[in-house]
Design a protein around this motif. Structure first.
Motif, mmCIF file in Angstrom:
data_model
loop_
_atom_site.group_PDB
_atom_site.id
_atom_site.type_symbol
_atom_site.label_atom_id
_atom_site.label_comp_id
_atom_site.label_asym_id
_atom_site.label_seq_id
_atom_site.Cartn_x
_atom_site.Cartn_y
_atom_site.Cartn_z
ATOM 1 N N TYR A 1 -5.444 24.617 -0.837
ATOM 2 C CA TYR A 1 -4.375 25.284 -1.553
ATOM 3 C C TYR A 1 -5.115 26.164 -2.556
ATOM 4 O O TYR A 1 -6.051 26.040 -3.306
ATOM 5 C CB TYR A 1 -3.682 24.400 -2.043
ATOM 6 N N ASN A 2 -4.426 27.580 -2.808
ATOM 7 C CA ASN A 2 -4.638 28.327 -3.846
ATOM 8 C C ASN A 2 -3.778 28.263 -4.993
ATOM 9 O O ASN A 2 -4.139 28.288 -6.237
ATOM 10 C CB ASN A 2 -4.519 29.603 -3.328
ATOM 11 N N PHE A 3 -2.672 27.522 -4.761
ATOM 12 C CA PHE A 3 -1.590 27.301 -5.865
ATOM 13 C C PHE A 3 -0.717 26.254 -5.525
ATOM 14 O O PHE A 3 -0.247 26.044 -3.900
ATOM 15 C CB PHE A 3 -0.838 28.309 -6.259
ATOM 16 N N VAL B 1 -2.808 13.731 -10.329
ATOM 17 C CA VAL B 1 -2.225 14.618 -9.350
ATOM 18 C C VAL B 1 -2.444 15.922 -9.666
ATOM 19 O O VAL B 1 -2.773 17.028 -8.812
ATOM 20 C CB VAL B 1 -0.760 14.387 -8.999
ATOM 21 N N LEU B 2 -2.723 16.537 -11.010
ATOM 22 C CA LEU B 2 -2.933 17.523 -11.379
ATOM 23 C C LEU B 2 -4.448 18.028 -11.500
ATOM 24 O O LEU B 2 -4.747 19.050 -11.833
ATOM 25 C CB LEU B 2 -2.344 17.780 -12.755
ATOM 26 N N CYS B 3 -5.550 16.886 -11.125
ATOM 27 C CA CYS B 3 -6.798 17.124 -10.894
ATOM 28 C C CYS B 3 -7.097 17.930 -10.036
ATOM 29 O O CYS B 3 -8.366 18.291 -9.704
ATOM 30 C CB CYS B 3 -7.415 15.875 -11.009
ATOM 31 N N TYR B 4 -6.410 18.095 -8.960
ATOM 32 C CA TYR B 4 -6.782 18.864 -7.685
ATOM 33 C C TYR B 4 -7.191 20.301 -7.922
ATOM 34 O O TYR B 4 -6.605 21.036 -8.712
ATOM 35 C CB TYR B 4 -5.632 18.941 -6.641
ATOM 36 N N ASN B 5 -8.223 20.701 -7.462
ATOM 37 C CA ASN B 5 -8.674 22.185 -7.425
ATOM 38 C C ASN B 5 -9.393 22.491 -6.181
ATOM 39 O O ASN B 5 -9.731 21.624 -5.372
ATOM 40 C CB ASN B 5 -9.759 22.220 -8.523
ATOM 41 N N ASN B 6 -9.448 23.684 -5.741
ATOM 42 C CA ASN B 6 -9.683 24.271 -4.446
ATOM 43 C C ASN B 6 -11.267 24.492 -4.364
ATOM 44 O O ASN B 6 -11.900 24.402 -5.280
ATOM 45 C CB ASN B 6 -9.220 25.416 -4.002
ATOM 46 N N HIS C 1 -7.718 27.139 -8.531
ATOM 47 C CA HIS C 1 -6.439 26.555 -8.216
ATOM 48 C C HIS C 1 -5.500 26.686 -9.492
ATOM 49 O O HIS C 1 -5.952 26.251 -10.715
ATOM 50 C CB HIS C 1 -6.523 25.064 -7.630
ATOM 51 N N THR C 2 -4.071 26.743 -9.335
ATOM 52 C CA THR C 2 -3.334 26.879 -10.353
ATOM 53 C C THR C 2 -2.095 26.047 -9.743
ATOM 54 O O THR C 2 -1.749 25.969 -8.874
ATOM 55 C CB THR C 2 -2.692 28.350 -10.637
ATOM 56 N N ILE D 1 2.547 28.079 -15.932
ATOM 57 C CA ILE D 1 1.473 27.935 -15.097
ATOM 58 C C ILE D 1 0.441 27.274 -15.573
ATOM 59 O O ILE D 1 -0.033 27.569 -16.966
ATOM 60 C CB ILE D 1 1.009 29.381 -14.560
ATOM 61 N N HIS D 2 -0.223 26.372 -14.885
ATOM 62 C CA HIS D 2 -1.081 25.438 -15.471
ATOM 63 C C HIS D 2 -2.653 25.392 -14.655
ATOM 64 O O HIS D 2 -2.410 25.672 -13.444
ATOM 65 C CB HIS D 2 -0.675 23.882 -15.415
ATOM 66 N N LYS D 3 -3.537 25.425 -15.175
ATOM 67 C CA LYS D 3 -5.001 25.379 -14.584
ATOM 68 C C LYS D 3 -5.801 24.622 -15.514
ATOM 69 O O LYS D 3 -5.697 24.462 -16.604
ATOM 70 C CB LYS D 3 -5.503 26.698 -14.165
ATOM 71 N N TRP D 4 -7.243 24.321 -15.075
ATOM 72 C CA TRP D 4 -8.272 23.385 -15.717
ATOM 73 C C TRP D 4 -9.397 23.927 -15.186
ATOM 74 O O TRP D 4 -9.750 24.453 -13.962
ATOM 75 C CB TRP D 4 -7.926 22.002 -15.585
ATOM 76 N N ILE D 5 -10.495 23.755 -16.189
ATOM 77 C CA ILE D 5 -11.835 23.833 -15.692
ATOM 78 C C ILE D 5 -12.657 22.923 -16.285
ATOM 79 O O ILE D 5 -12.336 22.380 -17.376
ATOM 80 C CB ILE D 5 -12.422 25.471 -16.141
ATOM 81 N N PRO D 6 -13.933 22.327 -16.036
ATOM 82 C CA PRO D 6 -14.715 21.722 -16.512
ATOM 83 C C PRO D 6 -15.609 22.055 -17.410
ATOM 84 O O PRO D 6 -16.038 23.350 -17.111
ATOM 85 C CB PRO D 6 -15.650 20.893 -15.325
#
Length: 355
Positions: A176-178, A223-228, A233-234, A313-318
């Motif tokens: 998924y992209n978003f 559940v918000l930890c998903y990333n493509n 991912h957003t 809109i929410h996103k994360w990076i390590p």
């Protein structure tokens, strides 16, 4: 790929949630192909599925290109189709969820994912590769093997949270992209059962699984930890005002400090509304005077976003950094952005969608 739902609501009014048409609705559904999507007099335009198209192939049919451009119906159909395409969440998300991090507001708090070894420091500028070295592809947090991202999503769906996922171009299945997350209920520990360890049950891949209240709390984070696979991912997140029907648990306030927005992301019209609202809101007065809630600006902002159903809109990076004891670790850093759709003008009413 045609999105399975359409954004109908536009955030107008206090505490209204956007009405959502699911993939089982008349639009975009193969089971309701005879339902008109537009009607003029005795003529109807319907969306056909493959079976209906086969039946109709032997009979006469009319297409948009068959209508003369000078016919008033041609302009109406063009406007209808354009509006439907532009109002889908998929189209909006592709437009709004840009990769320019300068448009996002960095959240002050961050989450430590896990500790690293000293040998990982030399790859500090490659946090995603370090991430994948510790976790298998498709996993986004350490923990029990059966408590996957899908486990936590299914858990939340069973407790009043709605999810929608959208794939972008050139991506594989289930990539998924978003995604969209709408919280319609937040369960307080007093409403859970006899104790917080009382188990409820979900079915995942035809396997029965149990969960407790503590799993429920963790699910809001996990559940918000998903990333493509592109690491871009957003999330589109909205909290419905109906959660005010029950007391807001303190763990939810803590969740907001990581994943929720602040007024820093608000454009001028919304910021001005916030400044006026905090002076007169009866709910805030009740919190301060009757419930003896401490005067925290965070409480004001949480109530404002929820009462007016303002999504973000929410996103994360390590990121690689060090703990207070100078031990290298991998952090999850969060970013939020305003949903620009609310500031766009409705072509019919000429007012902004967030009016």
């Amino acid at each position: 790929m045609e999105p399975p739902w359409i954004t109908k609501g536009r955030g107008r009014g206090r505490g209204r949630s956007s009405s959502v048409v699911s993939s089982r609705s008349s639009y975009g559904s193969s089971s309701s192909s005879s339902t008109p999507i537009i009607q003029r007099g005795g003529m109807s335009l319907v969306k056909l599925n493959s079976k209906t198209q086969e039946k109709a192939s032997s009979s006469s049919s009319i297409h948009l290109e068959d209508i003369p451009e000078n016919n008033p119906l041609y302009a109406q159909l063009q406007e209808f189709i354009t509006q439907k395409q532009s109002n889908t969440f998929a189209a909006i998300a592709r437009e709004d969820t840009t990769d320019d991090m300068k448009t996002y507001e960095k959240v002050e708090k961050r989450e430590m994912i896990f500790l690293l070894e000293n040998s990982d420091i030399q790859r500090r500028e490659e946090p995603w590769k370090i991430f994948q070295r510790y976790l298998l592809n498709g996993l986004y947090f350490p923990g029990e093997s059966y408590k996957t991202w899908k486990y936590y999503e299914t858990l939340l769906i069973s407790t009043g949270v709605e999810f929608q996922h959208f794939s972008g171009y050139n991506t594989g299945e289930n990539v998924y992209n978003f995604s969209k997350m709408i919280v319609k209920q937040v369960i307080h520990i007093e409403d859970w059962g006899i104790s917080s360890m009382t188990e409820r049950q979900i079915s995942l891949n035809n396997v029965k699984m149990n969960f407790t209240y503590w799993d429920y709390i963790q699910a809001f984070d996990k559940v918000l930890c998903y990333n493509n696979e592109r690491h871009k991912h957003t999330w589109f997140i909205k909290i419905c005002a109906k959660i005010f029907a029950n007391p807001m648990p303190n763990w939810f306030l803590n969740w907001w400090s990581y994943h929720g927005p602040t007024i820093k992301i608000l454009p001028a019209p919304f910021l001005n509304l916030y400044k006026e609202w905090v002076k007169i809101s009866p709910d805030l007065n009740k919190l301060y005077q009757q419930d003896h809630i401490p005067y925290l600006q965070q409480i004001e902002q949480i109530c404002f976003f929820i009462e007016f159903s303002i999504p973000w809109i929410h996103k994360w990076i390590p990121e690689v950094d060090f703990t207070e004891e100078q031990i290298p670790c991998l952090y999850r850093t969060y970013y939020n952005n305003f949903w620009d759709k609310l500031m766009k003008k409705d072509p019919q009413t000429k007012t902004i969608y967030g009016q």
